[in-house]
Design a protein around this motif. Sequence first.
Motif, mmCIF file in Angstrom:
data_model
loop_
_atom_site.group_PDB
_atom_site.id
_atom_site.type_symbol
_atom_site.label_atom_id
_atom_site.label_comp_id
_atom_site.label_asym_id
_atom_site.label_seq_id
_atom_site.Cartn_x
_atom_site.Cartn_y
_atom_site.Cartn_z
ATOM 1 N N HIS A 114 6.055 -13.684 1.441
ATOM 2 C CA HIS A 114 7.385 -13.069 1.495
ATOM 3 C C HIS A 114 7.971 -12.901 2.894
ATOM 4 O O HIS A 114 9.177 -12.633 3.005
ATOM 5 C CB HIS A 114 7.339 -11.693 0.824
ATOM 6 C CG HIS A 114 7.016 -11.741 -0.634
ATOM 7 N ND1 HIS A 114 7.871 -12.284 -1.567
ATOM 8 C CD2 HIS A 114 5.910 -11.333 -1.316
ATOM 9 C CE1 HIS A 114 7.314 -12.201 -2.772
ATOM 10 N NE2 HIS A 114 6.133 -11.636 -2.647
ATOM 11 N N VAL A 115 7.169 -13.020 3.934
ATOM 12 C CA VAL A 115 7.680 -12.781 5.287
ATOM 13 C C VAL A 115 7.883 -14.130 5.986
ATOM 14 O O VAL A 115 6.924 -14.749 6.452
ATOM 15 C CB VAL A 115 6.723 -11.879 6.091
ATOM 16 C CG1 VAL A 115 7.311 -11.595 7.474
ATOM 17 C CG2 VAL A 115 6.468 -10.570 5.340
ATOM 18 N N ASP A 116 9.127 -14.574 6.030
ATOM 19 C CA ASP A 116 9.442 -15.871 6.635
ATOM 20 C C ASP A 116 9.167 -15.846 8.137
ATOM 21 O O ASP A 116 9.441 -14.852 8.816
ATOM 22 C CB ASP A 116 10.911 -16.225 6.403
ATOM 23 C CG ASP A 116 11.218 -16.504 4.939
ATOM 24 O OD1 ASP A 116 10.268 -16.829 4.200
ATOM 25 O OD2 ASP A 116 12.393 -16.375 4.547
ATOM 26 N N GLY A 117 8.638 -16.938 8.624
ATOM 27 C CA GLY A 117 8.443 -17.070 10.056
ATOM 28 C C GLY A 117 7.075 -16.684 10.566
ATOM 29 O O GLY A 117 6.766 -16.917 11.738
ATOM 30 N N VAL A 118 6.232 -16.074 9.724
ATOM 31 C CA VAL A 118 4.895 -15.717 10.201
ATOM 32 C C VAL A 118 4.014 -16.968 10.214
ATOM 33 O O VAL A 118 4.231 -17.919 9.453
ATOM 34 C CB VAL A 118 4.232 -14.629 9.323
ATOM 35 C CG1 VAL A 118 5.025 -13.339 9.383
ATOM 36 C CG2 VAL A 118 4.062 -15.100 7.888
ATOM 37 N N ASP A 119 3.020 -16.939 11.068
ATOM 38 C CA ASP A 119 2.062 -18.033 11.178
ATOM 39 C C ASP A 119 0.956 -17.806 10.154
ATOM 40 O O ASP A 119 0.138 -16.887 10.307
ATOM 41 C CB ASP A 119 1.490 -18.068 12.600
ATOM 42 C CG ASP A 119 0.549 -19.243 12.827
ATOM 43 O OD1 ASP A 119 -0.026 -19.760 11.851
ATOM 44 O OD2 ASP A 119 0.354 -19.619 14.001
ATOM 45 N N GLU A 120 0.938 -18.600 9.090
ATOM 46 C CA GLU A 120 -0.036 -18.382 8.019
ATOM 47 C C GLU A 120 -1.466 -18.459 8.542
ATOM 48 O O GLU A 120 -2.327 -17.655 8.145
ATOM 49 C CB GLU A 120 0.152 -19.394 6.896
ATOM 50 C CG GLU A 120 -0.872 -19.226 5.774
ATOM 51 C CD GLU A 120 -0.635 -20.143 4.593
ATOM 52 O OE1 GLU A 120 -1.453 -20.090 3.647
ATOM 53 O OE2 GLU A 120 0.364 -20.898 4.599
ATOM 54 N N THR A 121 -1.731 -19.407 9.430
ATOM 55 C CA THR A 121 -3.090 -19.545 9.958
ATOM 56 C C THR A 121 -3.510 -18.280 10.706
ATOM 57 O O THR A 121 -4.632 -17.795 10.543
ATOM 58 C CB THR A 121 -3.173 -20.758 10.904
ATOM 59 O OG1 THR A 121 -2.849 -21.940 10.174
ATOM 60 C CG2 THR A 121 -4.577 -20.888 11.479
ATOM 61 N N ALA A 122 -2.601 -17.721 11.506
ATOM 62 C CA ALA A 122 -2.917 -16.502 12.249
ATOM 63 C C ALA A 122 -3.158 -15.329 11.306
ATOM 64 O O ALA A 122 -4.079 -14.535 11.512
ATOM 65 C CB ALA A 122 -1.787 -16.179 13.225
ATOM 66 N N VAL A 123 -2.327 -15.227 10.267
ATOM 67 C CA VAL A 123 -2.496 -14.134 9.298
ATOM 68 C C VAL A 123 -3.850 -14.250 8.593
ATOM 69 O O VAL A 123 -4.573 -13.255 8.442
ATOM 70 C CB VAL A 123 -1.344 -14.149 8.276
ATOM 71 C CG1 VAL A 123 -1.633 -13.193 7.119
ATOM 72 C CG2 VAL A 123 -0.029 -13.764 8.950
ATOM 73 N N ARG A 124 -4.202 -15.456 8.168
ATOM 74 C CA ARG A 124 -5.484 -15.653 7.481
ATOM 75 C C ARG A 124 -6.654 -15.370 8.419
ATOM 76 O O ARG A 124 -7.667 -14.780 8.009
ATOM 77 C CB ARG A 124 -5.577 -17.073 6.944
ATOM 78 C CG ARG A 124 -4.516 -17.442 5.920
ATOM 79 C CD ARG A 124 -4.609 -16.613 4.662
ATOM 80 N NE ARG A 124 -3.652 -17.079 3.653
ATOM 81 C CZ ARG A 124 -3.371 -16.415 2.539
ATOM 82 N NH1 ARG A 124 -3.965 -15.261 2.290
ATOM 83 N NH2 ARG A 124 -2.492 -16.908 1.673
ATOM 84 N N ASP A 125 -6.526 -15.786 9.679
ATOM 85 C CA ASP A 125 -7.591 -15.518 10.647
ATOM 86 C C ASP A 125 -7.749 -14.013 10.872
ATOM 87 O O ASP A 125 -8.875 -13.495 10.937
ATOM 88 C CB ASP A 125 -7.296 -16.211 11.977
ATOM 89 C CG ASP A 125 -7.481 -17.721 11.906
ATOM 90 O OD1 ASP A 125 -8.096 -18.202 10.931
ATOM 91 O OD2 ASP A 125 -7.006 -18.421 12.826
ATOM 92 N N ASN A 126 -6.622 -13.311 10.996
ATOM 93 C CA ASN A 126 -6.675 -11.858 11.151
ATOM 94 C C ASN A 126 -7.335 -11.196 9.947
ATOM 95 O O ASN A 126 -8.149 -10.270 10.083
ATOM 96 C CB ASN A 126 -5.266 -11.291 11.322
ATOM 97 C CG ASN A 126 -4.634 -11.657 12.645
ATOM 98 O OD1 ASN A 126 -5.333 -12.016 13.589
ATOM 99 N ND2 ASN A 126 -3.315 -11.579 12.720
ATOM 100 N N ALA A 127 -6.968 -11.666 8.753
ATOM 101 C CA ALA A 127 -7.533 -11.094 7.526
ATOM 102 C C ALA A 127 -9.036 -11.338 7.444
ATOM 103 O O ALA A 127 -9.798 -10.447 7.045
ATOM 104 C CB ALA A 127 -6.825 -11.683 6.303
#
Length: 322
Positions: free
Chosen positions: A169-182
């Motif tokens: 839902h959040v346009d513009g976020v880096d999916e790879t970075a989010v997954r790595d953070n998670a």
Amino acid sequence: MTRRTRQTRGPRPLRTFLPVLLILALAVAGTACTSSGDQPRVVVTTNILGDITQEIVGDGAEVTVLMQPNADPHSFGLSAVQAAELERADLVIFNGLGLEENVLRHVEAAREAGVATFEAGKAVDPLTFQAHDDGGPEEETGQPDPHFWTDPDRVRKAADLIADQVVEHVDGVDETAVRDNADRYDDQLADLTTWMEKSLDRIPEQRRALVTNHHVFGYLAERFDFRVVGAVIPSGTTLASPSSSDLRSLTQAMRKAGVQTVFADSSQPKRLAEVLRTEMDGQVRVVELYSESLTEKGKGAGTYLQMMRANTTAMTDGLTGA
């Protein structure tokens, strides 16, 4: 042959540069709007979920947390500015299950306005409050228990789902970075669970009985094999009040279970727990926990991980007599 004399021109009039300066100023202003006004934003209701969400989002979006440190999630409200923040968000994350009683209508208004919302408590296999048959005050049965964060395994599930919501839902976020953070945060939560198990295993079985200022540790009790004897406020919310018969029933249950320690939330006055101490002729120890709110940074429970470690240490010491 006549040599031409080169004439030196004076400074060009300022009006010659004005169009260029105006174009540059507009370009800078446009860039500023893009970097701030258009930055994706996630709004989170409680500070516990806010900390978890920030760990996952990182620098990929602006995370706004509505609940202040040391606040009571059952009673905190929003200003008009905060309420407007909800409807301008790309994603709203809230605990739900009735926890943020004064905020849920604003979350619903944001949803009706088209904002994506995620109810974390409902998504992690919630428990219901159960009645006791050991002489303790009866709890409200059939009602969902919103305090899922006292079980770190459920927080792991919630964190993973929050990552999914951010990516979707959040346009513009880096999916790879989010997954790595998670993934990194999931490792920390797994370490927390292992550490809690080892720490709480020090408590003898006969002392694994909990009495709190209100019912908040049902998930921890299920996960780590504790008995919930009762609460000073026989409810899942701090907005209720105990009657004299409630206190009398609780003291009887405590004597029967041999309980001499009561855990009171640090964000709430300890008056009710002190009343219980009077009812028990002073034979009760009151221990503070950070059960429903984080503190300011550096004040003991500035993050979820710090809160859970502080609570585990306090519970272990309180129930082993350390």
